[in-house]
Write a protein that holds these residues in place. Structure first.
Motif, PDB file in Angstrom:
ATOM      1  N   TYR A 182     -17.934  44.750  11.601  1.00 40.09           N
ATOM      2  CA  TYR A 182     -16.486  44.691  11.376  1.00 40.09           C
ATOM      3  C   TYR A 182     -15.853  43.451  12.013  1.00 40.09           C
ATOM      4  O   TYR A 182     -14.636  43.350  12.100  1.00 40.09           O
ATOM      5  N   LYS A 183     -16.660  42.496  12.444  1.00 44.73           N
ATOM      6  CA  LYS A 183     -16.145  41.357  13.212  1.00 44.73           C
ATOM      7  C   LYS A 183     -15.131  40.507  12.466  1.00 44.73           C
ATOM      8  O   LYS A 183     -14.366  39.773  13.095  1.00 44.73           O
ATOM      9  N   TYR A 184     -15.080  40.577  11.154  1.00 42.69           N
ATOM     10  CA  TYR A 184     -14.116  39.799  10.382  1.00 42.69           C
ATOM     11  C   TYR A 184     -12.890  40.620   9.968  1.00 42.69           C
ATOM     12  O   TYR A 184     -12.075  40.157   9.177  1.00 42.69           O
ATOM     13  N   THR A 185     -12.781  41.831  10.481  1.00 38.91           N
ATOM     14  CA  THR A 185     -11.662  42.724  10.154  1.00 38.91           C
ATOM     15  C   THR A 185     -10.900  43.051  11.420  1.00 38.91           C
ATOM     16  O   THR A 185     -11.501  43.343  12.458  1.00 38.91           O
ATOM     17  N   VAL A 186      -9.565  42.989  11.343  1.00 33.02           N
ATOM     18  CA  VAL A 186      -8.717  43.314  12.489  1.00 33.02           C
ATOM     19  C   VAL A 186      -7.640  44.295  12.059  1.00 33.02           C
ATOM     20  O   VAL A 186      -7.287  44.384  10.879  1.00 33.02           O
ATOM     21  N   GLU A 187      -7.129  45.027  13.031  1.00 31.98           N
ATOM     22  CA  GLU A 187      -5.962  45.893  12.811  1.00 31.98           C
ATOM     23  C   GLU A 187      -4.781  45.256  13.520  1.00 31.98           C
ATOM     24  O   GLU A 187      -4.848  44.977  14.712  1.00 31.98           O
ATOM     25  N   HIS A 188      -3.737  45.000  12.772  1.00 31.36           N
ATOM     26  CA  HIS A 188      -2.573  44.324  13.340  1.00 31.36           C
ATOM     27  C   HIS A 188      -1.421  45.308  13.567  1.00 31.36           C
ATOM     28  O   HIS A 188      -1.413  46.423  13.041  1.00 31.36           O
ATOM     29  N   SER A 189      -0.475  44.846  14.371  1.00 30.69           N
ATOM     30  CA  SER A 189       0.737  45.619  14.596  1.00 30.69           C
ATOM     31  C   SER A 189       1.899  44.659  14.769  1.00 30.69           C
ATOM     32  O   SER A 189       1.722  43.505  15.165  1.00 30.69           O
ATOM     33  N   VAL A 190       3.078  45.144  14.445  1.00 33.17           N
ATOM     34  CA  VAL A 190       4.302  44.364  14.600  1.00 33.17           C
ATOM     35  C   VAL A 190       5.401  45.323  15.055  1.00 33.17           C
ATOM     36  O   VAL A 190       5.531  46.418  14.525  1.00 33.17           O
ATOM     37  N   TYR A 191       6.141  44.900  16.070  1.00 32.53           N
ATOM     38  CA  TYR A 191       7.230  45.703  16.616  1.00 32.53           C
ATOM     39  C   TYR A 191       8.430  44.807  16.857  1.00 32.53           C
ATOM     40  O   TYR A 191       8.285  43.713  17.402  1.00 32.53           O
ATOM     41  N   VAL A 192       9.596  45.290  16.462  1.00 30.60           N
ATOM     42  CA  VAL A 192      10.838  44.551  16.643  1.00 30.60           C
ATOM     43  C   VAL A 192      11.772  45.400  17.493  1.00 30.60           C
ATOM     44  O   VAL A 192      11.883  46.618  17.295  1.00 30.60           O
ATOM     45  N   ASP A 193      12.432  44.744  18.441  1.00 30.49           N
ATOM     46  CA  ASP A 193      13.429  45.402  19.275  1.00 30.49           C
ATOM     47  C   ASP A 193      14.419  46.144  18.381  1.00 30.49           C
ATOM     48  O   ASP A 193      14.865  45.617  17.358  1.00 30.49           O
ATOM     49  N   ALA A 194      14.764  47.373  18.750  1.00 31.48           N
ATOM     50  CA  ALA A 194      15.633  48.217  17.924  1.00 31.48           C
ATOM     51  C   ALA A 194      16.943  47.526  17.556  1.00 31.48           C
ATOM     52  O   ALA A 194      17.457  47.704  16.452  1.00 31.48           O
ATOM     53  N   ALA A 195      17.481  46.713  18.442  1.00 31.21           N
ATOM     54  CA  ALA A 195      18.761  46.038  18.183  1.00 31.21           C
ATOM     55  C   ALA A 195      18.632  44.904  17.176  1.00 31.21           C
ATOM     56  O   ALA A 195      19.648  44.382  16.710  1.00 31.21           O
ATOM     57  N   HIS A 196      17.402  44.547  16.813  1.00 35.71           N
ATOM     58  CA  HIS A 196      17.210  43.392  15.929  1.00 35.71           C
ATOM     59  C   HIS A 196      16.431  43.730  14.668  1.00 35.71           C
ATOM     60  O   HIS A 196      16.003  42.823  13.945  1.00 35.71           O
ATOM     61  N   ARG A 197      16.268  45.004  14.380  1.00 32.25           N
ATOM     62  CA  ARG A 197      15.594  45.390  13.142  1.00 32.25           C
ATOM     63  C   ARG A 197      16.505  45.080  11.954  1.00 32.25           C
ATOM     64  O   ARG A 197      17.716  45.128  12.063  1.00 32.25           O
ATOM     65  N   GLY A 198      15.894  44.763  10.836  1.00 38.04           N
ATOM     66  CA  GLY A 198      16.655  44.463   9.632  1.00 38.04           C
ATOM     67  C   GLY A 198      17.136  43.026   9.550  1.00 38.04           C
ATOM     68  O   GLY A 198      17.888  42.675   8.641  1.00 38.04           O
ATOM     69  N   GLU A 199      16.707  42.179  10.476  1.00 39.06           N
ATOM     70  CA  GLU A 199      17.132  40.776  10.492  1.00 39.06           C
ATOM     71  C   GLU A 199      16.058  39.825   9.953  1.00 39.06           C
ATOM     72  O   GLU A 199      16.215  38.615  10.028  1.00 39.06           O
ATOM     73  N   GLY A 200      14.955  40.372   9.457  1.00 46.17           N
ATOM     74  CA  GLY A 200      13.879  39.533   8.930  1.00 46.17           C
ATOM     75  C   GLY A 200      12.827  39.140   9.941  1.00 46.17           C
ATOM     76  O   GLY A 200      11.901  38.391   9.613  1.00 46.17           O
ATOM     77  N   LEU A 201      12.949  39.638  11.170  1.00 48.03           N
ATOM     78  CA  LEU A 201      11.974  39.280  12.203  1.00 48.03           C
ATOM     79  C   LEU A 201      10.592  39.850  11.911  1.00 48.03           C
ATOM     80  O   LEU A 201       9.583  39.206  12.199  1.00 48.03           O
TER      81      LEU A 201
END
Length: 173
Positions: free
Chosen positions: A79-98
């Protein structure tokens, strides 16, 4: 807003706050209890030891607005060429395209590091995250029904993947 490489010294507290808000108020993380500063020491050590990037978005005052990273998908060598990613945006800045900016940045980093497949495990009720991933070329690759239990209900986890053109010359071993 600018993208930066997050460091433990400068960003651990802000990442911890973003993660803990998501733990307490959402199903974005299937944790029950907020994480501790000690958890972040281990988290950053794992990222460093494996060469996994942590990309942040800061405002002009240096406040972390969100971050994206990836880690191992599974612990087996093939599985060395496969990764699991995550993304988190501060609640006050969601919906801004971050979120879009951060996912695009982590995909670019994965390509530069010759990753082949990026996987996102998304709570199946998180329509916003699913739509974001679909707009960025991720496709639904399966759902594990009732994989988690939080807030008094069963949670389905949907897997989204994006196949990248890298590496040019993959090798066994």
């Amino acid at each position: 807003m600018r993208l930066i490489a997050c460091t433990e010294e400068a960003h651990s507290g802000a990442i911890l706050a973003i993660l803990n808000e998501a733990i307490v108020n959402s199903t974005a993380l299937y944790d029950y209890k907020p994480r501790t500063p000690e958890n972040m020491v281990t988290w950053f050590a794992t990222k460093r030891a494996n060469g996994f990037p942590v990309i942040g978005a800061e405002d002009d005052n240096g406040k972390l607005l969100g971050f994206a990273s990836y880690g191992s998908f599974r612990a087996f060598p093939a599985y060395k060429y496969t990764v699991e990613h995550s993304v988190y945006v501060d609640a006050a800045h969601r919906g801004e395209g971050l979120g879009r900016t951060l996912v695009e940045a982590i995909v670019a980093e994965a390509i530069a590091r010759e990753v082949h497949v990026m996987v996102g495990a998304i709570d199946a009720s998180n329509a916003g995250s699913i739509a974001l991933h679909e707009r960025l070329g991720f496709t639904h690759s399966g759902t594990v029904q009732q994989a988690g239990f939080k807030f008094g209900r069963w949670l389905d986890v949907a897997f989204y993947q994006r196949i990248l053109a890298t590496p040019l010359n993959p090798v066994d071993g």
